[in-house]
Motif scaffolding. Structure first.
Motif, PDB file in Angstrom:
ATOM      1  N   ALA A  49     -45.854 -17.252  19.142  1.00  0.00           N
ATOM      2  CA  ALA A  49     -44.436 -17.301  19.895  1.00  0.00           C
ATOM      3  C   ALA A  49     -44.034 -15.945  20.039  1.00  0.00           C
ATOM      4  O   ALA A  49     -44.312 -15.008  19.151  1.00  0.00           O
ATOM      5  CB  ALA A  49     -43.515 -17.883  18.624  1.00  0.00           C
ATOM      6  N   PRO A  50     -43.062 -15.687  20.869  1.00  0.00           N
ATOM      7  CA  PRO A  50     -42.724 -14.206  21.136  1.00  0.00           C
ATOM      8  C   PRO A  50     -41.971 -13.656  20.165  1.00  0.00           C
ATOM      9  O   PRO A  50     -41.334 -14.583  19.239  1.00  0.00           O
ATOM     10  CB  PRO A  50     -42.024 -14.249  22.280  1.00  0.00           C
ATOM     11  CG  PRO A  50     -41.646 -15.474  22.526  1.00  0.00           C
ATOM     12  CD  PRO A  50     -42.752 -16.384  22.088  1.00  0.00           C
ATOM     13  N   ARG A  51     -42.076 -12.444  19.580  1.00  0.00           N
ATOM     14  CA  ARG A  51     -41.225 -11.962  18.494  1.00  0.00           C
ATOM     15  C   ARG A  51     -39.821 -11.682  18.713  1.00  0.00           C
ATOM     16  O   ARG A  51     -39.724 -11.336  20.044  1.00  0.00           O
ATOM     17  CB  ARG A  51     -41.854 -10.510  18.170  1.00  0.00           C
ATOM     18  CG  ARG A  51     -43.137 -10.479  17.739  1.00  0.00           C
ATOM     19  CD  ARG A  51     -43.666  -8.932  17.291  1.00  0.00           C
ATOM     20  NE  ARG A  51     -45.332  -9.140  16.918  1.00  0.00           N
ATOM     21  CZ  ARG A  51     -45.718  -8.098  16.933  1.00  0.00           C
ATOM     22  NH1 ARG A  51     -45.274  -6.833  17.012  1.00  0.00           N
ATOM     23  NH2 ARG A  51     -47.013  -8.060  16.336  1.00  0.00           N
TER      24      ARG A  51
END
Length: 79
Positions: A49-51
């Motif tokens: 998942a994107p930060r």
């Protein structure tokens, strides 16, 4: 490992199976038409998942002034 190659008529007949196998094997499939490359089926691998903004807060500490770093001596064009 080499890339699998398939003629477009076979791809059309087995489309869903080809897509599932490409995902499972994590190997792209090159689709050809009259012996020429037409398309490439590339599996999408699970990605982290994107930060989120601020997720690294507290992991670093700035010890000096980053605005006035005084690095003008490091650049020849300033001489």
């Amino acid at each position: 490992m080499g890339m699998k190659t398939m003629v477009i008529s076979d791809f059309k007949a087995k489309c869903i199976a080809v897509l599932k196998n490409a995902q499972h094997d994590e190997e792209p499939v090159l689709i050809t038409w009259h012996g020429h490359p037409l398309a490439k089926v590339v599996p999408i691998c699970d990605q982290a998942a994107p930060r989120k903004l601020g997720s690294l807060k507290g992991l670093m500490r700035i010890k000096t002034d980053i605005v006035h770093a005084g690095s003008s001596q490091d650049w020849e064009m300033n001489r």
